[in-house]
Scaffold this active site. Structure first.
Site, PDB file in Angstrom:
ATOM      1  N   CYS A 248      -1.755   4.203   2.422  1.00 42.19           N
ATOM      2  CA  CYS A 248      -1.264   3.598   3.680  1.00 42.19           C
ATOM      3  C   CYS A 248       0.013   2.785   3.490  1.00 42.19           C
ATOM      4  CB  CYS A 248      -2.361   2.758   4.302  1.00 42.19           C
ATOM      5  SG  CYS A 248      -3.711   3.788   4.913  1.00 42.19           S
TER       6      CYS A 248
ATOM      7  N   LYS B 127      -4.720   1.104  13.515  1.00 37.25           N
ATOM      8  CA  LYS B 127      -4.029   2.390  13.329  1.00 37.25           C
ATOM      9  C   LYS B 127      -5.035   3.464  12.945  1.00 37.25           C
ATOM     10  CE  LYS B 127      -2.537   1.464   8.531  1.00 37.25           C
ATOM     11  NZ  LYS B 127      -3.410   2.422   7.903  1.00 37.25           N
TER      12      LYS B 127
ATOM     13  N   ASP C  15      -3.865  -3.202   5.878  1.00 41.43           N
ATOM     14  CA  ASP C  15      -5.266  -2.791   5.675  1.00 41.43           C
ATOM     15  C   ASP C  15      -6.039  -3.634   4.646  1.00 41.43           C
ATOM     16  OD1 ASP C  15      -4.316  -0.879   7.367  1.00 41.43           O
ATOM     17  OD2 ASP C  15      -4.747   0.840   6.088  1.00 41.43           O
TER      18      ASP C  15
END
Ligand code: C5J
Length: 226
Positions: free
Chosen positions: A162, A129, A24
């Site tokens: 995450c 995701k 990310d």
């Protein structure tokens, strides 16, 4: 086998069965006007690791590791974004709302892209995701299996959300994981430090951790030998 000086003890890997997973590293988390910024976070803490992540990716590419990039990204109709995720915290601006870099955390929007300094190269794997963990509702597991991957070297943002969720998912699926300590960051430095402690406690209950320098040291030694 290549051995890395890590905590709680040495981490060993073979390049052909190891992937770097960069989590990310998106404009939405790192740049002004993105999702992280609109939640009131200090984005400079995340921007600070960009050169380290870039150096880790360069190291992995030189060794021939499989490289995977993830993006937290929802479908434009938000059908993969549970209301609980969108509404929790009652924020002024929510996932899917328009922001300075397009709709927040929505696939294809400018803010949802990985920042250029650590962007995927042609042929590298990219996973969108909808959750915090990179295995949930994605094809990551199948992709790794197809590439014969058994070990993951993980970096990215944010450490306790995450990154940690993905490491726990990977651990439960039988992957051996190393978290690169200075190539991950949190908006909250105490959370970063505590997450590292937690993950590597009890003999590495979730994963190993090591600074980038330990990985670079390995290749320096390999080059000296040749
Ligand atoms: C968050 C992430 N913090 N990539 N996402 O919402 O850690």
């Amino acid at each position: 086998m290549i051995t890395v000086d890590a905590l709680p003890y040495d981490f060993r890997f073979e390049p052909e069965s190891t992937a770097i997973v960069s989590i990310d590293m998106q404009r939405d988390f790192i740049e002004p006007g993105g999702f992280g910024d609109t939640l009131g976070n200090d984005i400079s803490r995340l921007a600070a690791i960009v050169p380290t992540v870039a150096a880790l990716l360069a190291w992995g590419r030189a060794l021939g590791l499989t490289i995977v990039h993830t993006r937290e990204a929802h479908l434009p109709d938000l059908s993969d974004c549970p209301p609980a995720k969108r509404l929790r915290g009652n924020p002024k601006i929510r996932i899917g709302d328009p922001g300075p870099m397009g709709r927040l955390l929505v696939r294809g929007e400018p803010g949802n892209q990985i920042i250029p300094q650590v962007a995927p190269l042609p042929g590298e794997l990219v996973v969108d995701k909808p959750g915090k963990g990179a295995f949930y509702a994605t094809t990551l597991g199948a992709m790794l299996e197809a590439h014969g991957i058994r070990r993951l070297i993980v970096c990215g943002v944010t450490t306790e959300v995450c990154v940690q969720t993905t490491l726990r998912e990977a651990n439960d699926r039988g992957y051996e994981c190393l978290l690169v300590e200075d190539a991950a960051a949190s908006y909250f430095p105490a959370y970063h430090a505590q997450t590292l402690e937690m993950l590597r406690s009890q003999g590495g209950i979730v994963c190993w951790t090591a600074p980038l320098a330990s990985l670079l040291q390995v290749t320096a030694e390999l080059e000296t030998r040749t």
